[in-house]
Design an enzyme around this catalytic site. Structure first.
Site, PDB file in Angstrom:
ATOM      1  N   GLY A  70     -38.009  12.171   7.542  1.00 33.88           N
ATOM      2  CA  GLY A  70     -39.168  12.851   8.102  1.00 33.88           C
ATOM      3  C   GLY A  70     -38.947  13.389   9.499  1.00 33.88           C
ATOM      4  O   GLY A  70     -39.392  14.496   9.831  1.00 33.88           O
ATOM      5  N   GLN A 180     -46.861  10.770   5.336  1.00 31.67           N
ATOM      6  CA  GLN A 180     -47.774   9.713   4.888  1.00 31.67           C
ATOM      7  C   GLN A 180     -48.678  10.158   3.740  1.00 31.67           C
ATOM      8  O   GLN A 180     -49.327   9.312   3.108  1.00 31.67           O
ATOM      9  CB  GLN A 180     -48.645   9.236   6.063  1.00 31.67           C
ATOM     10  CG  GLN A 180     -47.905   8.433   7.108  1.00 31.67           C
ATOM     11  CD  GLN A 180     -47.401   7.094   6.617  1.00 31.67           C
ATOM     12  OE1 GLN A 180     -47.877   6.559   5.619  1.00 31.67           O
ATOM     13  NE2 GLN A 180     -46.421   6.545   7.317  1.00 31.67           N
ATOM     14  N   ALA A 201     -38.248  10.001   2.027  1.00 28.38           N
ATOM     15  CA  ALA A 201     -38.114   9.239   0.782  1.00 28.38           C
ATOM     16  C   ALA A 201     -38.599   7.806   0.894  1.00 28.38           C
ATOM     17  O   ALA A 201     -39.193   7.261  -0.044  1.00 28.38           O
ATOM     18  CB  ALA A 201     -36.651   9.245   0.331  1.00 28.38           C
ATOM     19  N   HIS A 202     -38.347   7.161   2.044  1.00 30.63           N
ATOM     20  CA  HIS A 202     -38.617   5.718   2.097  1.00 30.63           C
ATOM     21  C   HIS A 202     -40.096   5.375   2.218  1.00 30.63           C
ATOM     22  O   HIS A 202     -40.461   4.197   2.220  1.00 30.63           O
ATOM     23  CB  HIS A 202     -37.797   5.055   3.206  1.00 30.63           C
ATOM     24  CG  HIS A 202     -38.293   5.291   4.596  1.00 30.63           C
ATOM     25  ND1 HIS A 202     -38.922   4.316   5.339  1.00 30.63           N
ATOM     26  CD2 HIS A 202     -38.229   6.375   5.392  1.00 30.63           C
ATOM     27  CE1 HIS A 202     -39.217   4.799   6.525  1.00 30.63           C
ATOM     28  NE2 HIS A 202     -38.811   6.051   6.591  1.00 30.63           N
ATOM     29  N   THR A 238     -22.151  17.315   4.508  1.00 32.20           N
ATOM     30  CA  THR A 238     -22.006  16.871   3.126  1.00 32.20           C
ATOM     31  C   THR A 238     -23.290  16.214   2.646  1.00 32.20           C
ATOM     32  O   THR A 238     -23.832  15.325   3.299  1.00 32.20           O
ATOM     33  CB  THR A 238     -20.844  15.863   2.997  1.00 32.20           C
ATOM     34  OG1 THR A 238     -19.645  16.495   3.435  1.00 32.20           O
ATOM     35  CG2 THR A 238     -20.688  15.391   1.567  1.00 32.20           C
ATOM     36  N   CYS A 326     -42.319   3.757  14.261  1.00 32.44           N
ATOM     37  CA  CYS A 326     -41.421   4.650  14.992  1.00 32.44           C
ATOM     38  C   CYS A 326     -41.623   4.562  16.500  1.00 32.44           C
ATOM     39  O   CYS A 326     -40.809   5.067  17.269  1.00 32.44           O
ATOM     40  CB  CYS A 326     -41.622   6.086  14.529  1.00 32.44           C
ATOM     41  SG  CYS A 326     -41.135   6.328  12.806  1.00 32.44           S
TER      42      CYS A 326
END
Length: 384
Positions: A70, A180, A201-202, A238, A326
């Site tokens: 994010g 969120q 994703a998490h 990558t 965060c």
């Protein structure tokens, strides 16, 4: 019994996500840029994840760009479009309750000569469409508004703001931090006039360290990471194939049986809120019921410091948050709680409870029982 109620910070992964990631690390571990079969096999996972994400948004695969999460998605959206469109103007608009990955990026751009307008919010954390309309000028090139506030669960009127922005200034871009909100709500960027949308994703039972940015086809944006020209040069490096494959799987899983899961989540939320309101000197912050997100409850406990209560709950195997994860390493008052006008005595007495689709009513009841016992005990030592 462990009770995890810090799902806004991170979630446990779906079993299918773990299985997919093990496969791409142990068997199909090739570099997707390699021309041999191992590389082609790895590239298929990347392509399939784009298909899964694009389907969830009713978007095109070419509009999906993978990032590290994010924070990078928000930085790329804001810095990339500011750099690409600054000849048209240098005015940006955001809100006073954004996540640090947005607010700090705006602060940086302000230091670089851009002007930034911070929209106020009401006591429930909602931004006003009228305030946004009044703030816009011909020089406004980007508006960034979060879909759901990470601390109090306020759902911003995204579907109303997008058309307003385009009516006022068709060339102004609209960025939505959906970290969120994705997985809790269905997003249709084109219908909502959203140009850029960030997801991690998490937060949806996927792996850490991966996310995506939706970029509407035709949007002018410059890269902030340079290298081997992967992902059409917008995000070199990558590709994290295990993470990307896990993200695609998580997106597919989070929207499976979606309405029923969200109904159960709202039922848990209501059970928690009603239980909290029965405790003495406890205030619930933010919108109530379905006016807010289904997974976040912010509550203030008069006479008890949040960190003390947090660790007391931890001793009982109950995990909650004292604010945004965060910002946890930077002690200070929450900008969101200040913005909604929370009384000073409660600013350092607030906890965030955040649930997932796996949270049970039994866990809610156990948490409320623990809170009742702990508040009675802790207030003996804090009140004069």
């Amino acid at each position: 019994m462990e009770i995890y109620l810090d799902n806004s910070a991170t979630t446990g992964t779906f079993p299918k996500v773990r299985e997919m990631m093990v496969r791409t690390m142990a068997e199909d571990f090739g570099n997707p840029s390699s021309m041999h079969r191992k590389g082609v096999d790895a590239e298929r996972y990347v392509r399939h994840a784009k298909e899964q994400i694009a389907k969830s948004l009713k978007a095109e695969e070419k509009e999906i760009f993978f990032t590290s999460g994010g924070t990078e998605s928000n930085n790329l959206a804001i810095l990339g479009t500011a750099a690409a469109n600054q000849r048209a103007g240098k005015h940006l608009i955001t809100t006073s309750i954004e996540h640090p990955s947005v607010s700090e990026t705006m602060r940086y751009l302000k230091e670089q000569g851009f002007s930034v307008t911070y929209l106020p919010v009401d006591s429930l954390g909602r931004v006003s469409a009228g305030d946004l309309e009044n703030a816009m000028t011909p020089e406004t090139i980007l508006v960034s508004v979060m879909a759901v506030n990470n601390e109090i669960g306020t759902r911003e009127p995204i579907e109303e703001l997008g058309p307003l922005i385009k009516a006022k200034n068709p060339n102004c871009l609209f960025h939505v931090d959906a970290v969120q909100g994705f997985g809790k709500y269905v997003f249709r960027p084109k219908a909502a006039k959203i140009d850029l949308l960030s997801v991690s994703a998490h937060k949806i039972h996927g792996p850490k360290g991966v996310g995506f940015l939706y970029v509407r086809d035709g949007v002018k944006i410059r890269p902030i990471v340079f290298g081997g020209e992967q992902q059409k040069g917008l995000r070199s490096g990558t590709e994290n194939v295990p993470g990307i494959a896990g993200l695609g799987t998580a997106v597919e899983e989070i929207y499976r049986d979606h309405e029923a899961r969200i109904d159960r989540l709202y039922a848990c939320k209501e059970r928690l809120v009603q239980g909290l309101l029965q405790l003495p000197d406890v205030t619930v912050n933010g919108p109530s019921g379905r006016d807010g997100a289904p997974h976040v409850v912010s509550a203030s406990f008069g006479g008890v410091r949040s960190e003390v209560l947090l660790h007391a709950l931890e001793e009982k195997g109950i995990y909650v948050s004292a604010g945004s994860a965060c910002a946890s390493n930077h002690p200070g008052l929450s900008s969101t709680l200040v913005a909604i006008g929370l009384p000073k005595r409660l600013l350092e007495s607030t906890l965030r409870f955040s649930m997932s689709i796996f949270t049970t009513e039994e866990e809610i009841d156990q948490t409320l029982l623990a809170l009742r016992e702990l508040l009675l005990f802790l207030r003996r030592f804090t009140r004069k």
